[in-house]
Motif scaffolding. Structure first.
Motif, PDB file in Angstrom:
ATOM      1  N   LEU A  46     -33.921  10.382  22.736  1.00 22.17           N
ATOM      2  CA  LEU A  46     -32.831   9.540  23.249  1.00 22.17           C
ATOM      3  C   LEU A  46     -31.502  10.284  23.347  1.00 22.17           C
ATOM      4  CD1 LEU A  46     -33.676   6.276  21.257  1.00 22.17           C
ATOM      5  CD2 LEU A  46     -34.068   6.711  23.701  1.00 22.17           C
ATOM      6  N   VAL A  47     -31.389  11.366  22.612  1.00 27.08           N
ATOM      7  CA  VAL A  47     -30.139  12.139  22.643  1.00 27.08           C
ATOM      8  C   VAL A  47     -30.170  13.013  23.903  1.00 27.08           C
ATOM      9  CG1 VAL A  47     -28.875  13.961  21.459  1.00 27.08           C
ATOM     10  CG2 VAL A  47     -29.828  12.095  20.147  1.00 27.08           C
ATOM     11  N   ASP A  48     -29.716  12.437  24.992  1.00 27.16           N
ATOM     12  CA  ASP A  48     -29.928  13.069  26.298  1.00 27.16           C
ATOM     13  C   ASP A  48     -28.640  13.434  27.024  1.00 27.16           C
ATOM     14  OD1 ASP A  48     -28.960  10.569  26.825  1.00 27.16           O
ATOM     15  OD2 ASP A  48     -30.656   9.905  28.041  1.00 27.16           O
ATOM     16  N   GLY A  49     -27.519  13.348  26.326  1.00 22.94           N
ATOM     17  CA  GLY A  49     -26.253  13.678  26.980  1.00 22.94           C
ATOM     18  C   GLY A  49     -25.672  12.541  27.796  1.00 22.94           C
ATOM     19  N   GLU A  50     -26.343  11.388  27.784  1.00 22.21           N
ATOM     20  CA  GLU A  50     -25.853  10.239  28.558  1.00 22.21           C
ATOM     21  C   GLU A  50     -25.690   8.992  27.695  1.00 22.21           C
ATOM     22  OE1 GLU A  50     -28.310   9.673  31.958  1.00 22.21           O
ATOM     23  OE2 GLU A  50     -27.933  11.685  32.739  1.00 22.21           O
ATOM     24  N   ARG A  51     -26.639   8.764  26.816  1.00 20.54           N
ATOM     25  CA  ARG A  51     -26.582   7.552  25.988  1.00 20.54           C
ATOM     26  C   ARG A  51     -25.531   7.704  24.882  1.00 20.54           C
ATOM     27  NH1 ARG A  51     -32.285   7.925  26.769  1.00 20.54           N
ATOM     28  NH2 ARG A  51     -33.154   6.036  27.713  1.00 20.54           N
ATOM     29  N   THR A  52     -24.820   6.624  24.622  1.00 19.34           N
ATOM     30  CA  THR A  52     -23.901   6.616  23.485  1.00 19.34           C
ATOM     31  C   THR A  52     -24.697   6.358  22.211  1.00 19.34           C
ATOM     32  OG1 THR A  52     -23.540   4.249  23.660  1.00 19.34           O
ATOM     33  CG2 THR A  52     -22.051   5.671  24.927  1.00 19.34           C
ATOM     34  N   LEU A  53     -24.054   6.627  21.084  1.00 17.08           N
ATOM     35  CA  LEU A  53     -24.698   6.315  19.798  1.00 17.08           C
ATOM     36  C   LEU A  53     -25.025   4.829  19.705  1.00 17.08           C
ATOM     37  CD1 LEU A  53     -23.055   8.314  16.877  1.00 17.08           C
ATOM     38  CD2 LEU A  53     -25.160   8.723  18.130  1.00 17.08           C
ATOM     39  N   GLU A  54     -24.141   4.031  20.221  1.00 17.55           N
ATOM     40  CA  GLU A  54     -24.350   2.583  20.181  1.00 17.55           C
ATOM     41  C   GLU A  54     -25.615   2.197  20.959  1.00 17.55           C
ATOM     42  OE1 GLU A  54     -21.294   0.310  22.222  1.00 17.55           O
ATOM     43  OE2 GLU A  54     -21.273  -1.108  20.553  1.00 17.55           O
TER      44      GLU A  54
END
Lengths: 98, 310
Positions: A46-54
């Protein structure tokens, strides 16, 4: 930017592959290999440079049965560890230093 | 330190293409684990040294520039003054530069450029004629060529001791110090055939069966090149030494992580790491990978025979 709006991405020299309920993570430049569990593997996806932590937290909450406060703390701790290990980086941090 | 900086006097002058002054007009075709490697530009001394070293695996090329679907390697002259002298006490190492379409190698006695892809070819520049230094440079280059050629068909070079038991090959994988040579020596003393104590091939056959194959690259045990030897793969074990013999299960991701460290050259290539991980996952799908702890006696074979039960 609030921590919840922070965006992370995998560093360019990192590769990972999910195998059953774990994932193999490789840092090519450092010649390091490590294994993370199923939640760790999902976070790396999910850590893809687009999604926020939220957004990541919302997705994880819908996919795993975990207490909300604990998920928030564990996610922050895990990302701090991944950052220290050179596996992920904060997009804001990279762009800010560029 | 940039590529070649520790071994070459002028790293920026590393040859940019496959060309140079050949050592001679001799050619040779080597058959390495089913992969033809045609070598040209050899001096008579170099050709003689390769024939002596790789005897049963040598054939005369049928003519033409290419070796069918194999690889072609030109051997060119390099000036010994292009290389920095080895530093006493410092481990000799080979510098490797991975690029999308090629791999560059540099050490104290070779430069090599290996083109990858549909038409694999390469060049080896060496200041050594047909002596031990030449053979070492050639073998270092050939190992890298083999690693990449195998990967293209889903196979891998695996740092491992390969031992035949019951008509199948068992590969005991580990990095330096894991005990590969000790285990191979104990197995040989117990009357078993050793493929290699250093490096072996694992690759699917045309029918999809996982096979292990011997390569003619000597380890500490000094396994002599013999005729091609290819056997079904019976098992793969991550090796470590300990006070007792113990055979244990290992979770799949940890097995892949352990084996990845034993896949030389390609495991550090950012352009091909996904292919390596895919090949390891296929290996995991075809054979059980377990952890073998052993102490220096041949009792581990009994442990393998009973599947790890007490």
């Amino acid at each position: 930017m609030t921590p919840a709006q922070e965006i992370y991405r995998r560093r360019p020299d990192v590769r990972f592959r999910t195998v059953l309920d774990e994932a193999v993570v490789v840092r090519i430049e450092a010649a390091e290999v490590l294994v993370v569990n199923s939640i760790g593997a999902r976070i790396l996806e999910l850590v893809d440079g687009e999604r926020t932590l939220e957004a990541i937290e919302d997705l994880l909450r819908s996919e795993f049965e975990v207490e909300e406060t604990r998920l928030h703390e564990d996610l922050e701790t895990f990302l701090a560890e991944l950052t220290a290990a050179g596996i992920v980086e904060s997009v804001a941090g990279v762009e800010g230093s560029g | 330190m940039s590529f070649g900086g520790t071994v070459l006097c002028e790293p920026d002058l590393f040859p940019g293409r496959i060309a140079g002054e050949g050592w001679g007009e001799e050619r040779l075709l080597l058959e390495l684990a089913g992969e033809p490697l045609e070598v040209y530009g050899l001096s008579p001394a170099q050709q003689g040294a390769l024939r002596q070293r790789y005897g049963p695996l040598c054939r005369s090329p049928s003519g033409g520039a290419a070796a069918g679907d194999g690889s072609v390697l030109g051997v060119f002259r390099a000036d010994a003054r292009d290389f920095l002298p080895p530093v006493p006490g410092r481990e000799l190492r080979m510098d490797v530069l991975h690029q999308e379409a090629e791999v560059r190698l540099a050490s104290c006695d070779l430069m090599a450029l290996l083109a990858l892809g549909a038409s694999p070819g390469g060049a080896l520049w060496t200041p050594a004629d047909g002596d031990a230094i030449f053979l070492g440079a050639f073998e270092n280059c050939a190992r890298v060529i083999m690693a990449y050629r195998l990967l293209e068909r889903g196979g891998l070079l695996l740092h491992s001791a390969g031992v035949v038991d019951g008509g199948v090959a068992h590969l005991f994988a580990g990095r330096s110090g894991a005990g590969k040579t000790t285990l191979a020596r104990l197995s040989r003393a117990a009357g078993k055939e050793v493929l290699s104590d250093d490096i072996n091939v694992v690759a699917p056959s045309s029918g999809g069966e996982l096979m292990a194959e011997r390569l003619p690259f000597a380890g500490d045990l000094g396994t002599a090149p013999g005729p091609p030897r290819r056997l079904p793969l019976g098992g793969v074990y991550l090796l470590r030494q300990g006070p007792v013999h113990q055979l244990g299960q290992i979770p799949p991701a940890r097995a892949i992580a352990g084996l990845l460290a034993c896949c030389p050259f390609v495991n550090a290539d950012p352009y091909r790491l996904d292919a390596v991980l895919h090949a390891l996952e296929s290996l995991l799908g075809g054979v059980e990978i377990r952890q073998l702890t052993f102490r220096p006696d041949d009792g581990f074979w009994a442990k393998l025979a009973d599947g790890g039960r007490e």
